[in-house]
Design a protein around this motif. Structure first.
Motif, PDB file in Angstrom:
ATOM      1  N   MET A 356       6.988  81.866 -74.169  1.00 61.78           N
ATOM      2  CA  MET A 356       8.447  82.043 -74.083  1.00 61.78           C
ATOM      3  C   MET A 356       9.031  80.766 -73.533  1.00 61.78           C
ATOM      4  O   MET A 356       8.527  80.218 -72.551  1.00 61.78           O
ATOM      5  N   SER A 357      10.117  80.296 -74.153  1.00 64.01           N
ATOM      6  CA  SER A 357      10.755  79.075 -73.671  1.00 64.01           C
ATOM      7  C   SER A 357      12.175  79.002 -74.215  1.00 64.01           C
ATOM      8  O   SER A 357      12.357  79.017 -75.433  1.00 64.01           O
ATOM      9  N   GLN A 358      13.137  78.949 -73.329  1.00 66.93           N
ATOM     10  CA  GLN A 358      14.525  78.832 -73.760  1.00 66.93           C
ATOM     11  C   GLN A 358      14.684  77.594 -74.623  1.00 66.93           C
ATOM     12  O   GLN A 358      15.167  77.641 -75.738  1.00 66.93           O
ATOM     13  N   SER A 359      14.258  76.450 -74.053  1.00 70.36           N
ATOM     14  CA  SER A 359      14.486  75.166 -74.716  1.00 70.36           C
ATOM     15  C   SER A 359      13.544  74.944 -75.893  1.00 70.36           C
ATOM     16  O   SER A 359      13.882  74.246 -76.844  1.00 70.36           O
ATOM     17  N   GLY A 360      12.335  75.510 -75.769  1.00 70.04           N
ATOM     18  CA  GLY A 360      11.322  75.225 -76.783  1.00 70.04           C
ATOM     19  C   GLY A 360      10.769  73.819 -76.678  1.00 70.04           C
ATOM     20  O   GLY A 360      10.077  73.345 -77.588  1.00 70.04           O
ATOM     21  N   GLU A 361      11.054  73.133 -75.565  1.00 72.64           N
ATOM     22  CA  GLU A 361      10.583  71.760 -75.404  1.00 72.64           C
ATOM     23  C   GLU A 361       9.770  71.575 -74.122  1.00 72.64           C
ATOM     24  O   GLU A 361       9.300  70.470 -73.856  1.00 72.64           O
ATOM     25  N   THR A 362       9.635  72.622 -73.313  1.00 67.96           N
ATOM     26  CA  THR A 362       8.910  72.491 -72.039  1.00 67.96           C
ATOM     27  C   THR A 362       7.475  72.046 -72.318  1.00 67.96           C
ATOM     28  O   THR A 362       6.726  72.734 -73.014  1.00 67.96           O
ATOM     29  N   ILE A 363       7.109  70.915 -71.753  1.00 68.58           N
ATOM     30  CA  ILE A 363       5.847  70.278 -72.167  1.00 68.58           C
ATOM     31  C   ILE A 363       4.633  71.135 -71.802  1.00 68.58           C
ATOM     32  O   ILE A 363       3.675  71.210 -72.555  1.00 68.58           O
ATOM     33  N   LYS A 496      16.983  79.595 -54.667  1.00 65.06           N
ATOM     34  CA  LYS A 496      16.540  78.279 -54.167  1.00 65.06           C
ATOM     35  C   LYS A 496      16.973  77.144 -55.077  1.00 65.06           C
ATOM     36  O   LYS A 496      17.376  76.092 -54.606  1.00 65.06           O
ATOM     37  N   GLU A 497      16.950  77.358 -56.382  1.00 67.91           N
ATOM     38  CA  GLU A 497      17.251  76.201 -57.243  1.00 67.91           C
ATOM     39  C   GLU A 497      18.710  75.764 -57.183  1.00 67.91           C
ATOM     40  O   GLU A 497      19.004  74.586 -57.307  1.00 67.91           O
ATOM     41  N   ILE A 498      19.630  76.702 -56.932  1.00 64.74           N
ATOM     42  CA  ILE A 498      21.032  76.243 -56.937  1.00 64.74           C
ATOM     43  C   ILE A 498      21.679  76.169 -55.560  1.00 64.74           C
ATOM     44  O   ILE A 498      22.693  75.506 -55.395  1.00 64.74           O
TER      45      ILE A 498
HETATM   46  O1  M6R Z   1      13.179  75.972 -71.451  1.00 65.92           O
HETATM   47  P1  M6R Z   1      12.161  76.811 -70.764  1.00 65.92           P
HETATM   48  O2  M6R Z   1      12.503  78.269 -70.816  1.00 65.92           O
HETATM   49  O3  M6R Z   1      10.767  76.560 -71.229  1.00 65.92           O
HETATM   50  O4  M6R Z   1      12.226  76.397 -69.235  1.00 65.92           O
HETATM   51  C1  M6R Z   1      11.293  76.876 -68.303  1.00 65.92           C
HETATM   52  C2  M6R Z   1      11.721  76.551 -66.898  1.00 65.92           C
HETATM   53  O5  M6R Z   1      11.773  75.172 -66.696  1.00 65.92           O
HETATM   54  C3  M6R Z   1      13.098  77.148 -66.584  1.00 65.92           C
HETATM   55  O6  M6R Z   1      13.122  78.523 -66.806  1.00 65.92           O
HETATM   56  C4  M6R Z   1      13.484  76.875 -65.113  1.00 65.92           C
HETATM   57  O7  M6R Z   1      12.663  77.614 -64.259  1.00 65.92           O
HETATM   58  C5  M6R Z   1      14.979  77.193 -64.925  1.00 65.92           C
HETATM   59  N1  M6R Z   1      15.621  76.142 -64.198  1.00 65.92           N
HETATM   60  C6  M6R Z   1      15.226  78.455 -64.224  1.00 65.92           C
HETATM   61  O8  M6R Z   1      16.554  78.736 -63.953  1.00 65.92           O
END
Ligand code: M6R
Length: 617
Positions: A356-363, A496-498
């Motif tokens: 699963m990956s929103q961006s589809g680019e997470t290495i 934590k992230e924001i």
């Molecule tokens: O694009 P991706 O879903 O693969 O990204 C994975 C993580 O880098 C991403 O979900 C990150 O944890 C976000 N900043 C969470 O809000």
């Protein structure tokens, strides 16, 4: 990480490039720069900090050229300085370059170039790459038939490079030409009316054109204002596939909201509707997906599922694990993609692999997927960005269809992943023992999710008031059980992230095995306490926190009655089906984190040290 834009056409390049960089800023915001070709040389403006700083800097440079390149940086090699900002120009002044990725053998290349008189102003691997192109351009590259010496010098250089790259290159004596190439970092060509663009993300070019070509790893493109050609690193020509972008620039704009994160939180009911549209069977008892590329028979033969992802997407996988095991009764394993890729984990036969990956680019996710494929497994992807590397390399998959997510903190992409995970559990369950009636009830529940999310969003003002009271704390615990344990992890990650508040997510009952030592009047706990079999157990955990003076924010469903005085704050969400509960329960923690971050004056959409898609290890 890092955003890239290149332009060649009739307009002044710098303002268009800077506009594109603003839309890519979520990819990195340590520094930004632009270079255009004018007056027979490269004119470069670059500055540490946001693109807004670059805009001021660029206004002092009178940038009038009609082709150029620009970059927004997430620092890897070398600190955050003006000198390390891209674009870089070779020391002989012939080549200008922007780069996204990491050149691993840059030290060796630098040692090769130094004795040949090349000099370096920065600490970056990119400047080394730039000079190697200049070297090949000056010394070795010979134009092949039908191809320029410029393209050939880039190709030759890339044969000597180890690592990852998305690059755009200009050569001093090739005005009006851009050369771009990728390995591991996304690049999209935009084909406009008398102009060509290249960028790391469609959002940077969609205001100019909706005709795009997704460059593949190992490809090099040669662009002019009116033409383009793609070849491989091995010099074979490539027949390009021109795609149409289905969303417009307004989808990537903030509208009346203060932040993209706020916009994306409130967009979730519509996002969920889009993610489920057309994906239920005609008899209303199961889900259906168009692009799985796997037959029902094959699916029935699957004895185990493996899910890999990073960050928020991994939390969505963990909820999916719970639902598949509950409704389809098939064992599921989840792993951090970054760990899986090096773990040499023994995999069962008849395992179906999902990423699963929103961006589809997470290495890391991409590498985990390649590792699974290398071992002979089929890999399906749940992914939002159309045409992404993961989408293209997967054997099949499910698009999230929620439009561009710009805020670095994932919200609508997360809940749509939860929805798709729930639909997968239904789909697999209905192939096994889940009855028609249970399937129909499940489908009705999923169809009702957008309205339940709307209802949960009505709590926004109440949550904002709570956020004001809790924004000064430095530590927080998030506690949940079963399918809401991953939502506790997600709540802690979001906060934590924001907001930069230290937060930890735990299974509520596990809290007594260590984290309880943190509990005091200075460490609030956010508890998920939905109605159900174990609500009393959760209430007991709350009592244990209260006995140690820990403030409690309780997120409960409508039917739950807490003992008087147990919770300091209560947020009530609607009762819902087990498959929908994680989606609805995510809303209050997204809002809480958002309002706390705003109250603390944090840069919500661009939190420090982070980038939206992590394309380096
Ligand atoms: O694009 P991706 O879903 O693969 O990204 C994975 C993580 O880098 C991403 O979900 C990150 O944890 C976000 N900043 C969470 O809000």
């Amino acid at each position: 990480m890092c955003g890239i834009v290149g332009y060649v056409g009739k307009q002044k390049a710098a303002p268009l490039i800077i506009e594109g960089l603003k839309r890519l800023e979520y990819r990195g915001y340590d520094s930004a720069g632009v270079a255009v070709f004018q007056g027979g040389k490269f004119e470069v403006a670059k500055k540490i900090g946001r693109v807004a700083n670059l805009e001021i800097e660029a206004s002092h440079h009178r940038l009038t050229g009609t082709f150029g390149i620009g970059h927004t940086r997430w620092a890897t090699h070398g600190g955050v300085t003006d000198a390390n900002a891209h674009p870089h120009v070779s020391s002989d002044g012939t080549i200008a370059l922007i780069h996204n990725g990491v050149i691993e053998n840059y030290g060796k290349i630098k040692n090769f170039l130094l004795p040949k008189g090349y000099t370096f102003k920065s600490e970056t691997d990119t400047e080394v790459l730039c000079n190697l192109i200049a070297y090949h351009y000056a010394k070795e590259a010979v134009a092949r038939e039908g191809e320029s010496r410029f393209v050939e010098s880039v190709r030759k250089t890339l044969h000597h490079v180890e690592g990852t790259y998305g690059i755009v290159v200009m050569a001093l004596d090739a005005p009006g030409e851009l050369v771009t190439a990728r390995k591991g970092s996304p690049l999209i060509l935009g084909l406009g009316d008398g102009e060509s663009l290249v960028a790391s993300d469609v959002s940077a070019i969609v205001s100019r054109t909706q005709s795009v070509v997704y460059l593949k790893d190992g490809e090099i493109a040669h662009l002019t204002a009116s033409n383009f050609a793609i070849t491989t690193l091995g010099s074979d020509s490539v027949e390009p596939v021109v795609d149409k972008v289905t969303w417009s620039i307004t989808d990537a704009e903030m509208g009346d909201h203060s932040h993209f994160m706020e916009k994306e939180i409130f967009e979730q009911p519509t996002a969920l509707e889009n993610a489920m549209r057309g994906r239920f069977s005609a008899d209303g008892s199961t889900a259906q997906f168009g692009g799985l590329n796997i037959s029902a028979g094959e699916f029935r033969g699957i004895e185990r599922f493996m899910f890999c992802a990073c960050g928020t997407a991994l939390h969505a996988c963990m909820v999916t694990e719970h639902l598949i095991e509950e409704f389809a009764r098939i064992p599921v394993e989840c792993d951090y993609a970054s760990e899986f890729r090096y773990r040499n984990s023994p995999l069962f036969r008849n395992t179906l692999f999902f990423v699963m990956s929103q961006s589809g680019e997470t290495i890391d996710t991409l590498a985990a997927m390649r590792e699974a494929k290398r071992k002979g497994y089929k890999v399906l992807a749940v992914n939002n960005v159309v045409g992404s590397t993961i989408a293209r390399e997967a054997d099949g998959g499910i698009y999230q269809h929620v439009g561009p997510e710009v805020g670095v903190a994932s919200t609508k992409a997360f809940t749509s992943q939860l929805l798709i995970g729930a639909m997968l559990a239904l789909y697999i369950g209905r192939m096994r023992d889940l009855s028609f009636g249970a399937g129909v009830r499940y489908v009705e529940a999923l169809k009702g999710a957008p309205d339940l999310v709307r209802k949960a969003l009505l709590q926004a003002d109440h949550i904002k008031a709570i956020a004001k009271r809790y924004a000064h704390y430095t530590d927080m615990l998030f506690l949940g059980r079963l399918s809401l344990f991953p939502i506790a992890l997600e709540g802690a990650l979001k906060l934590k992230e924001i907001s930069y508040i230290h937060a930890e997510g735990y299974p509520a009952a596990e809290m007594k095995h260590g984290p309880i030592a943190l509990v005091s009047e200075k460490c609030p706990s956010v508890f998920f306490a939905p109605s159900g079999e174990i609500v009393n157990k959760i209430i007991s955990s709350m009592q244990e926190i209260k006995a140690r003076k820990g403030p409690i924010i309780a997120i409960i469903t409508e039917r739950v009655e807490l003992p008087a005085g147990l919770a300091d704050e209560t947020i009530v969400i609607p009762e819902c089906h087990e498959a929908v509960l994680p989606i609805v329960a995510s809303i209050p923690v997204q809002l809480l984190s958002y309002y706390i971050a705003v109250e603390r004056g944090c840069d919500v959409d661009k939190p420090r040290n982070l980038a939206k898609s992590v394309t380096v290890e």
